[in-house]
Scaffold this motif. Sequence first.
Motif, PDB file in Angstrom:
ATOM      1  N   ALA A 109       1.231  -3.163 -13.006  1.00  0.00           N
ATOM      2  CA  ALA A 109       1.804  -1.813 -13.080  1.00  0.00           C
ATOM      3  C   ALA A 109       1.360  -1.099 -14.349  1.00  0.00           C
ATOM      4  CB  ALA A 109       3.317  -1.873 -13.011  1.00  0.00           C
ATOM      5  N   THR A 110       1.183  -1.846 -15.422  1.00  0.00           N
ATOM      6  CA  THR A 110       0.706  -1.290 -16.690  1.00  0.00           C
ATOM      7  C   THR A 110      -0.380  -2.212 -17.234  1.00  0.00           C
ATOM      8  OG1 THR A 110       2.393  -2.486 -17.960  1.00  0.00           O
ATOM      9  CG2 THR A 110       2.950  -0.260 -17.231  1.00  0.00           C
ATOM     10  N   GLY A 111      -1.110  -1.714 -18.226  1.00  0.00           N
ATOM     11  CA  GLY A 111      -2.175  -2.538 -18.799  1.00  0.00           C
ATOM     12  C   GLY A 111      -3.502  -2.271 -18.116  1.00  0.00           C
ATOM     13  N   GLU A 112      -4.357  -3.276 -18.087  1.00  0.00           N
ATOM     14  CA  GLU A 112      -5.712  -3.119 -17.557  1.00  0.00           C
ATOM     15  C   GLU A 112      -5.708  -3.059 -16.032  1.00  0.00           C
ATOM     16  OE1 GLU A 112      -8.913  -2.074 -16.854  1.00  0.00           O
ATOM     17  OE2 GLU A 112      -8.868  -2.485 -19.018  1.00  0.00           O
ATOM     18  N   ARG A 113      -5.962  -1.890 -15.522  1.00  0.00           N
ATOM     19  CA  ARG A 113      -5.983  -1.695 -14.070  1.00  0.00           C
ATOM     20  C   ARG A 113      -7.389  -1.438 -13.533  1.00  0.00           C
ATOM     21  NH1 ARG A 113      -1.507  -0.278 -11.230  1.00  0.00           N
ATOM     22  NH2 ARG A 113      -2.659   1.343 -10.089  1.00  0.00           N
ATOM     23  N   LEU A 114      -8.263  -0.863 -14.342  1.00  0.00           N
ATOM     24  CA  LEU A 114      -9.597  -0.521 -13.867  1.00  0.00           C
ATOM     25  C   LEU A 114     -10.528  -1.727 -13.817  1.00  0.00           C
ATOM     26  CD1 LEU A 114     -10.256   2.931 -15.571  1.00  0.00           C
ATOM     27  CD2 LEU A 114      -9.995   2.496 -13.127  1.00  0.00           C
ATOM     28  N   ASP A 115     -10.475  -2.577 -14.820  1.00  0.00           N
ATOM     29  CA  ASP A 115     -11.376  -3.730 -14.882  1.00  0.00           C
ATOM     30  C   ASP A 115     -10.675  -5.015 -14.446  1.00  0.00           C
ATOM     31  OD1 ASP A 115     -14.028  -4.424 -15.302  1.00  0.00           O
ATOM     32  OD2 ASP A 115     -13.684  -5.126 -17.336  1.00  0.00           O
ATOM     33  N   HIS A 116      -9.598  -4.857 -13.716  1.00  0.00           N
ATOM     34  CA  HIS A 116      -8.776  -5.962 -13.238  1.00  0.00           C
ATOM     35  C   HIS A 116      -9.547  -6.834 -12.236  1.00  0.00           C
ATOM     36  CE1 HIS A 116      -5.457  -8.028 -11.238  1.00  0.00           C
ATOM     37  NE2 HIS A 116      -5.801  -7.467 -10.106  1.00  0.00           N
ATOM     38  N   ASP A 117      -9.431  -8.158 -12.359  1.00  0.00           N
ATOM     39  CA  ASP A 117     -10.057  -9.103 -11.432  1.00  0.00           C
ATOM     40  C   ASP A 117      -9.129  -9.319 -10.243  1.00  0.00           C
ATOM     41  OD1 ASP A 117     -11.244 -11.172 -10.079  1.00  0.00           O
ATOM     42  OD2 ASP A 117     -11.348 -12.545 -11.788  1.00  0.00           O
ATOM     43  N   GLU A 118      -9.577  -8.932  -9.062  1.00  0.00           N
ATOM     44  CA  GLU A 118      -8.746  -9.024  -7.861  1.00  0.00           C
ATOM     45  C   GLU A 118      -8.812 -10.391  -7.188  1.00  0.00           C
ATOM     46  OE1 GLU A 118     -10.338  -5.769  -5.660  1.00  0.00           O
ATOM     47  OE2 GLU A 118      -9.175  -4.266  -6.777  1.00  0.00           O
ATOM     48  N   GLY A 119      -9.591 -11.306  -7.757  1.00  0.00           N
ATOM     49  CA  GLY A 119      -9.604 -12.676  -7.260  1.00  0.00           C
ATOM     50  C   GLY A 119     -10.516 -12.927  -6.074  1.00  0.00           C
ATOM     51  N   ILE A 120     -11.398 -11.966  -5.753  1.00  0.00           N
ATOM     52  CA  ILE A 120     -12.293 -12.117  -4.605  1.00  0.00           C
ATOM     53  C   ILE A 120     -13.734 -12.230  -5.112  1.00  0.00           C
ATOM     54  CG2 ILE A 120     -13.054 -11.149  -2.414  1.00  0.00           C
ATOM     55  CD1 ILE A 120     -10.060 -11.858  -2.523  1.00  0.00           C
ATOM     56  N   GLU A 121     -14.385 -13.331  -4.804  1.00  0.00           N
ATOM     57  CA  GLU A 121     -15.744 -13.570  -5.289  1.00  0.00           C
ATOM     58  C   GLU A 121     -16.699 -12.455  -4.850  1.00  0.00           C
ATOM     59  OE1 GLU A 121     -19.381 -16.816  -4.719  1.00  0.00           O
ATOM     60  OE2 GLU A 121     -17.363 -17.280  -3.969  1.00  0.00           O
ATOM     61  N   GLY A 122     -17.421 -11.918  -5.801  1.00  0.00           N
ATOM     62  CA  GLY A 122     -18.431 -10.911  -5.511  1.00  0.00           C
ATOM     63  C   GLY A 122     -17.913  -9.500  -5.341  1.00  0.00           C
ATOM     64  N   ALA A 123     -16.601  -9.308  -5.403  1.00  0.00           N
ATOM     65  CA  ALA A 123     -16.034  -7.968  -5.218  1.00  0.00           C
ATOM     66  C   ALA A 123     -16.247  -7.108  -6.458  1.00  0.00           C
ATOM     67  CB  ALA A 123     -14.554  -8.054  -4.897  1.00  0.00           C
ATOM     68  N   GLU A 124     -16.406  -5.813  -6.255  1.00  0.00           N
ATOM     69  CA  GLU A 124     -16.467  -4.884  -7.374  1.00  0.00           C
ATOM     70  C   GLU A 124     -15.089  -4.744  -8.016  1.00  0.00           C
ATOM     71  OE1 GLU A 124     -19.541  -1.331  -6.686  1.00  0.00           O
ATOM     72  OE2 GLU A 124     -18.017  -1.422  -5.121  1.00  0.00           O
ATOM     73  N   THR A 125     -15.064  -4.533  -9.303  1.00  0.00           N
ATOM     74  CA  THR A 125     -13.827  -4.087  -9.929  1.00  0.00           C
ATOM     75  C   THR A 125     -13.641  -2.616  -9.605  1.00  0.00           C
ATOM     76  OG1 THR A 125     -14.874  -3.391 -11.995  1.00  0.00           O
ATOM     77  CG2 THR A 125     -14.117  -5.699 -11.853  1.00  0.00           C
ATOM     78  N   LYS A 126     -12.439  -2.126  -9.810  1.00  0.00           N
ATOM     79  CA  LYS A 126     -12.203  -0.705  -9.573  1.00  0.00           C
ATOM     80  C   LYS A 126     -13.069   0.140 -10.502  1.00  0.00           C
ATOM     81  CE  LYS A 126      -8.337   2.474  -8.804  1.00  0.00           C
ATOM     82  NZ  LYS A 126      -6.877   2.675  -8.959  1.00  0.00           N
ATOM     83  N   LEU A 127     -13.249  -0.320 -11.727  1.00  0.00           N
ATOM     84  CA  LEU A 127     -14.082   0.411 -12.686  1.00  0.00           C
ATOM     85  C   LEU A 127     -15.519   0.522 -12.193  1.00  0.00           C
ATOM     86  CD1 LEU A 127     -14.400   1.817 -15.403  1.00  0.00           C
ATOM     87  CD2 LEU A 127     -14.795  -0.434 -16.444  1.00  0.00           C
ATOM     88  N   GLU A 128     -16.070  -0.578 -11.680  1.00  0.00           N
ATOM     89  CA  GLU A 128     -17.441  -0.549 -11.157  1.00  0.00           C
ATOM     90  C   GLU A 128     -17.545   0.418  -9.977  1.00  0.00           C
ATOM     91  OE1 GLU A 128     -18.928  -5.091 -12.184  1.00  0.00           O
ATOM     92  OE2 GLU A 128     -17.685  -4.733 -10.415  1.00  0.00           O
ATOM     93  N   TRP A 129     -16.555   0.374  -9.122  1.00  0.00           N
ATOM     94  CA  TRP A 129     -16.524   1.232  -7.933  1.00  0.00           C
ATOM     95  C   TRP A 129     -16.446   2.709  -8.322  1.00  0.00           C
ATOM     96  CZ3 TRP A 129     -11.443   1.372  -4.637  1.00  0.00           C
ATOM     97  CH2 TRP A 129     -11.635   2.133  -3.474  1.00  0.00           C
ATOM     98  N   VAL A 130     -15.477   3.033  -9.177  1.00  0.00           N
ATOM     99  CA  VAL A 130     -15.296   4.421  -9.606  1.00  0.00           C
ATOM    100  C   VAL A 130     -16.546   4.943 -10.316  1.00  0.00           C
ATOM    101  CG1 VAL A 130     -14.013   5.927 -11.168  1.00  0.00           C
ATOM    102  CG2 VAL A 130     -12.781   4.269  -9.756  1.00  0.00           C
ATOM    103  N   THR A 131     -17.088   4.141 -11.232  1.00  0.00           N
ATOM    104  CA  THR A 131     -18.255   4.560 -12.002  1.00  0.00           C
ATOM    105  C   THR A 131     -19.438   4.852 -11.086  1.00  0.00           C
ATOM    106  OG1 THR A 131     -17.518   3.259 -13.903  1.00  0.00           O
ATOM    107  CG2 THR A 131     -19.844   3.871 -13.825  1.00  0.00           C
ATOM    108  N   ARG A 132     -19.593   4.035 -10.063  1.00  0.00           N
ATOM    109  CA  ARG A 132     -20.681   4.219  -9.098  1.00  0.00           C
ATOM    110  C   ARG A 132     -20.536   5.531  -8.335  1.00  0.00           C
ATOM    111  NH1 ARG A 132     -20.195   2.734  -3.955  1.00  0.00           N
ATOM    112  NH2 ARG A 132     -18.727   1.013  -4.231  1.00  0.00           N
ATOM    113  N   VAL A 133     -19.335   5.824  -7.841  1.00  0.00           N
ATOM    114  CA  VAL A 133     -19.122   7.059  -7.081  1.00  0.00           C
ATOM    115  C   VAL A 133     -19.251   8.282  -7.991  1.00  0.00           C
ATOM    116  CG1 VAL A 133     -17.504   8.362  -5.642  1.00  0.00           C
ATOM    117  CG2 VAL A 133     -17.689   5.878  -5.370  1.00  0.00           C
ATOM    118  N   TYR A 134     -18.765   8.172  -9.220  1.00  0.00           N
ATOM    119  CA  TYR A 134     -18.939   9.271 -10.181  1.00  0.00           C
ATOM    120  C   TYR A 134     -20.423   9.534 -10.417  1.00  0.00           C
ATOM    121  CZ  TYR A 134     -14.211  10.366 -11.871  1.00  0.00           C
ATOM    122  OH  TYR A 134     -12.918  10.834 -11.991  1.00  0.00           O
TER     123      TYR A 134
END
Length: 209
Positions: A109-134
């Motif tokens: 809920a607080t803290g590191e949300r963009l570079d958070h590891d979602e526990g899925i091998e090979g998945a993008e972080t939210k930061l990687e995803w957002v940066t790519r679309v930007y």
Amino acid sequence: MRRVYVVTHPEATHHVEGRVGGWFDSALTARGRLHAGAVAARLHDLVPRAARIALYSSDLRRTVETAAPIASLFGVEPTLVHDLREKSYGVAGGRPQSWLDERFVPPPATGERLDHDEGIEGAETKLEWVTRVYRAMDRIRSAGEEHPVVVTHGGSLSWVVAASLGLPVAACAYASFRASAGGITVLHEDDRFRNRTLHTLNDTSHLIG
């Protein structure tokens, strides 16, 4: 007045099969193809008659198929942009949604949300995803067209909108704009003040059946 028209692809096979989408290269269903035609017709009503659009699309099959009737109706060629893809879910792509749900680690809920590891091998972080679309939207904006149409995915739509509004990447830790399959979102930028407005979010009035 500059206008950006953002299209989320209609129903695809991974939707009806209960599979994880992401970079899994699913196709539109028969219903999805019908809705893609309706999207094109609706855009034809929305875009000023004398205007010429520029068409950009994610390079995944379901978005390319969505862009096809738009390209045909407006007489333009789509530019395929890898960076407009949906989030990559790594090894979860194409698996049953339940497989991902059992393993997914949601962000705090607080803290590191963009570079958070979602526990899925090979998945993008939210930061990687957002940066790519930007990055994709920076490219589209730099082209300078007054009526770009962007065909993307339900998840990536949030970052297309956020980038178009000029929100900092950090705002995407919490910001979200929800859209359904086959929806059309319209953003305006006025000529005098250069203010950017989210004019219409997820118009689905054109969808039938």
